[in-house]
Design an enzyme around this catalytic site. Structure first.
Site, mmCIF file in Angstrom:
data_model
loop_
_atom_site.group_PDB
_atom_site.id
_atom_site.type_symbol
_atom_site.label_atom_id
_atom_site.label_comp_id
_atom_site.label_asym_id
_atom_site.label_seq_id
_atom_site.Cartn_x
_atom_site.Cartn_y
_atom_site.Cartn_z
ATOM 1 N N CYS A 107 0.838 -1.199 0.000
ATOM 2 C CA CYS A 107 0.000 0.000 0.000
ATOM 3 C C CYS A 107 0.875 1.252 0.000
ATOM 4 O O CYS A 107 0.540 2.262 -0.586
ATOM 5 C CB CYS A 107 -0.976 0.000 1.171
ATOM 6 S SG CYS A 107 -0.304 -0.435 2.740
ATOM 7 N N VAL A 111 0.613 4.201 -2.772
ATOM 8 C CA VAL A 111 0.126 5.548 -2.455
ATOM 9 C C VAL A 111 1.143 6.620 -2.846
ATOM 10 O O VAL A 111 0.767 7.688 -3.326
ATOM 11 C CB VAL A 111 -0.274 5.657 -0.965
ATOM 12 C CG1 VAL A 111 -0.575 7.090 -0.584
ATOM 13 C CG2 VAL A 111 -1.499 4.795 -0.703
#
Lengths: 458, 489
Positions: A107, A111
């Site tokens: 993640c 991001v």
């Protein structure tokens, strides 16, 4: 008692997940990558993710699980992970010498927006990738999907990177299995081989995560589908996807990219689904089903006849991954069991929910995705108590609280052996699964029987 | 020769051969198969055993899933710590922020479970999207009236060690809340003992027998209220120094509590840990009790160890653990079993730690910082170890190589602390090293065959030499006889 806090009354939760029935994408991607020969999974993010995924797979398989990490620091998180990735590529080829590096994103790297495609191209331009070697990636942010989605994404990336249509068809049938155990991968190969069918199957984690002990530590065990075979799958005459949620993107891609017509089937768990698989193979390959396969089927049916009364009408709850759950639901139906609940944390989609309902009828509660967790399952079970639970190791707390047997069939399994070595797919797998279920019920009957009803012959 | 990445050359040292100071406390080389975890992991393992608090993981599901029941920290009462709570951050929150979800989750959670405190762990992604976790926690704390404490454990912020620090800061917020409950004059806090397999209970019992009160164990079998009055204990005893020295320092600064560093593993270290506390209090009764305790425990233990030692004498071990303090104790404990440590390393050692390891190990010992499986297995093979002590990811590597293994990480089922822990340790090492299964290992079979062949060759050589000697002797005798004869004639 650990679960004494779980109230029977079900109230709507919006934000909180309690005891998840899923985990995140990269671990599934890592598992799929391990099914490719001489492939090193690489985690692009901070060290923790890679360590957790390796630990999870190590505990589940009791095997050394290798994967490298980009080792993000605060700097990388601010300025991007490109230099970490480039350094990783160089170090990995220098030290571990894999044929393929299969990068999964975390993640964090998602991001901050690292463009893996650009980074890999740059590494290629800088001659950091030795000739004949490949660096590939799948986008697997943890805030989307689950470990099954991660598996699906990596499988699809494998098709994208390696399958090539040269224009000349070969006579192989490509088989793409969903997230299943190495023992199940072996069983599916066994069926194809027994039928005399030329096949290419990937990923194939058999002989990778259930490798024999030979006195040495192997960075790359002998199993896994080779790059060359995957390349040839682009020319295969036909493909079969076994499972849907874990395979669909890859099957679709093979179809559009290489024009390989693909049949999408359910995982061959139980009689009905295995029949479909065998029949599809038979039709495509134009072969007759050999006696040996019919015999395997016959044995499964025979045992079911012999002891049907011990399973018939029994109530069960199912927890696990969507493709396996569909197969288990079918298996339970074949055996005359009544499925009360089907729960998966994987956001499997409305279509999946509908298919399960269609199969089992309105009496079954089906829930997938957000707040479909073990807390919810426990609540459901308190309201309508089953005789048996299928699920992963974490379900043991619920099984203990409810005082019912648990058959471990999902990921992860940290407290029992067998899943890597004995299948639940195919007729032989069905027999193995049926015997596990029978043992569970008959052991329970013996344990609970009053003295006068405790019998020798059952 | 084992291959080591160029960038890691200064992190691997052979005692007696290399003279440099080992490089450590640096991020792992990108691309290595590191055995290390992240900041979040460090925080989670330290705070996890506080059993009457809820631990909410604010982030995507993976972080919660992988740390759910990750260490066997036992509780004698509530077991809230063993459940897994997560905000399960999705794409929507990554874009629009997760504060609302966090607030709702906290309210649902605290409403349902009525905990005595709540910890909110910030994961990588929360740091990136910039949720104001402090503000949400403060708001909920005000509304529900229990401490709601943010743990700043964003995974990328450093190493596991930085996570320990974040955990100490979070735990420190509980310290000092209770100024009423009476605390004895000879009371201590145990820091950095996590009650794996019930170890806290063993240690607490020793202190009880000495006449020392344990105000709080931070965090093994931990309770919010106990930590609340920890500031009034007279001494902090830090067992896992890597994780908890920081908290001890903060308590020293704010509350004037001195601290000592100890280890509860192995005979010497365990005894020293008890004596250090006894001497601190300068209390005759306590000192006497301690002497009695150590005497009786050691006397009962030693004969039992001798039994195991018979089989283990001369065997070699590799040790690769998280904290280096544990490694020190392992080297010493193994010596009690007649075993030599030939490879030793840790994930998080400091320069002083490695200096000390150099001091207590033999010449030729390989000392490693933040190693990887290829290196580790290479050194194990090169040094001919019969046993590896490590964690979850090392176990199958040892088994594949056909050597014994002993878990010294959070998954172990046996208590290894204290005198009874030493006995468990000896039993486990003995069971693993002498297991009949190893004789089926192809590598062992090959080695045994090679040894046998070498022995046979040696015997043949000896026989040949003996024959030659005999022949020479005969020849000499014949010569002499001939000479004699000649003389005679």
């Amino acid at each position: 008692m650990l679960l004494r806090h779980t109230p029977k009354e079900i109230s709507e939760r919006k934000a909180l997940t309690i005891n998840p029935a899923k985990t995140c994408q990269p671990v599934g991607a890592m598992y799929a990558a391990l099914g490719i020969h001489r492939c090193l999974p690489h985690s692009h993010g901070s060290q923790g993710c890679c360590a957790y995924h390796r630990s999870a797979l190590t505990r589940h398989y009791a095997e050394p699980i290798m994967a490298s990490t980009s080792s993000f620091t605060e700097g990388a998180s601010v300025f991007g992970g490109q230099s970490n990735m480039l350094e990783s590529i160089q170090n990995i080829f220098a030290l571990y010498d894999p044929d393929i590096i299969a990068v999964n994103t975390t993640c964090l790297s998602e991001v901050i927006g690292d463009d893996l495609k650009q980074i890999i191209n740059r590494a290629m331009g800088d001659n950091k990738i030795p000739p004949g070697k490949t660096v590939m990636y799948a986008s697997t942010p943890s805030f989307k999907g689950s470990h099954v989605t991660g598996y699906a994404n990596m499988l699809s990336a494998i098709v994208q990177n390696f399958a090539v249509a040269t224009g000349t068809r070969n006579d192989a049938i490509t088989i793409l299995p969903s997230f299943i155990e190495p023992s199940d991968m072996s069983e599916i190969k066994h069926i194809a081989e027994e039928m005399g069918i030329k096949y290419i199957m990937y990923p194939d984690t058999s002989d990778v995560v259930n490798a024999p002990m030979d006195g040495k530590f192997h960075m790359y065990p002998k199993g896994g589908t080779t790059k060359e075979l995957i390349r040839q799958s682009g020319d295969s005459r036909r493909a079969i996807a076994l499972g849907r949620v874990g395979v669909f993107p890859a099957a679709q891609l093979l179809d559009t990219k290489c024009k390989v017509k693909t049949d999408i089937l359910d995982l061959p768990i139980g009689i009905t689904a295995t029949d479909t698989f065998v029949d599809t193979l038979r039709k495509i390959a134009g072969v007759t089903v050999p006696e040996s396969i019919n015999d395997e089927r016959g044995r499964l049916v025979d045992v079911l006849c012999d002891k049907a009364q011990y399973v018939y009408g029994k109530k069960v709850s199912l927890m696990g991954d969507p493709d396996t759950l569909f197969g288990l639901a079918q298996f339970c139906k074949d055996a005359g069991m009544q499925v009360l609940h089907v729960v998966t944390g994987t956001p499997a989609g409305a279509k999946w929910d509908r298919r399960v309902k269609e199969l089992l009828g309105d009496g079954t509660i089906v829930k997938s995705g957000a707040q479909a967790d073990l807390f919810y399952l426990h609540q459901l079970m308190q309201n309508d108590k089953p005789d048996l639970l299928f699920g992963n190791t974490y379900c043991k707390y619920i099984a203990r609280d409810m005082d019912i047997p648990l058959i471990r069939t999902a990921f992860p399994i940290y407290d029992r052996m067998g899943h890597s070595y004995f299948p639940i797919t195919g007729y032989r797998g069905g027999l193995h699964l049926l015997i596990k279920v029978l043992d569970a019920f008959m052991d329970r009957q013996d344990r609970d029987a009053p003295e006068e009803k405790f019998e020798l012959v059952m | 020769m084992v291959e080591v990445l160029a960038a890691r050359k200064q992190q691997v040292l052979e005692k007696g051969k290399d003279v440099f100071n080992i490089e450590c406390e640096k991020p792992s080389t990108a691309g290595s198969v590191s055995q290390r975890a992240c900041v979040f992991c460090g925080s989670r393992v330290v705070l996890y055993p506080i059993a009457d608090a809820v631990h909410l993981i604010h982030g995507p599901i993976g972080c919660a899933a992988y740390t759910w029941e990750l260490r066997g920290s036992l509780s004698s009462g509530p077991e809230l710590h063993r459940l897994s709570f997560s905000t399960d951050i999705r794409e929507h929150e990554v874009i629009y922020g997760g504060e609302k979800k966090l607030y709702a989750a906290l309210k649902e959670l605290i409403g349902a479970y009525k905990p005595n405190a709540a910890f909110v762990y910030c994961t990588c992604i929360i740091g990136l999207i910039g949720d104001d976790v402090e503000a949400v926690c403060a708001k909920v704390e005000k509304e529900v009236g229990i401490p709601v404490i943010p743990v700043h454990s964003e995974g990328f912020k450093g190493t596991k060690k930085d996570g320990y620090k974040a955990a100490c800061e979070a735990a420190f917020k509980l310290v000092g809340k209770d100024d009423i409950t009476p605390v004895s004059k000879t009371s201590i806090n145990i820091l950095g003992e996590f009650n794996l397999a019930g170890e806290t209970w063993i240690i607490k019992d020793y202190y009880k027998r000495m006449g020392v009160e344990v105000t709080a164990c931070i965090t093994g079998d931990g309770r919010v209220a106990e930590i609340g009055r920890a500031h009034r204990a007279k001494l902090n005893v830090v067992q896992c120094s890597g994780s908890m020295t920081y908290l001890a320092k903060m308590m020293e600064e704010k509350y004037g509590i001195p601290y000592i560093r100890v280890s509860y593993f192995g005979i010497e270290d365990m005894s020293k840990a008890l004596y250090d506390v006894a001497e601190y209090f300068k209390d005759e009764t306590i000192l006497h009790n301690t002497q009695e305790l150590v005497k009786s425990e050691v006397n009962a233990l030693l004969p039992k160890l001798t039994e195991y030692r018979k089989d283990l004498e001369g065997k070699k071990a590799g040790v690769y653990v998280g904290g280096s303090f544990k490694a020190f104790s392992m080297v010493k404990a193994l010596r009690h079993l007649g075993m030599e440590t030939v490879v030793v390393g840790s994930q998080t050692g400091s320069p002083e730690d490695y200096e000390y390891l150099k001091e207590i190990t033999n010449e030729g010992t390989i000392i490693l910082d933040d190693t990887n499986p290829l290196e580790l297995s290479g050194f194990i093979l090169e040094k001919g170890a019969d046993l590896l002590i490590g964690g979850v990811k090392e176990r199958p590597i040892a088994y594949k190589m056909g050597i014994g293994f002993c878990d010294h990480n959070h998954e172990r089922k046996e208590a290894l602390a204290g005198y009874e822990g030493m006995l468990n340790f000896a039993r486990e090492v003995h069971t693993s090293v002498t297991s009949p299964v190893w004789k089926y290992s192809p590598a062992r079979i090959k080695a045994a065959e090679a040894a046998q062949a070498a022995e046979a060759a040696q015997a043949a050589e000896a026989a040949q030499a003996a024959e030659a000697a005999q022949a020479a002797e005969a020849a000499q005798a014949a010569e002499a006889a001939r000479a004699g004869k000649e003389i005679l004639v």
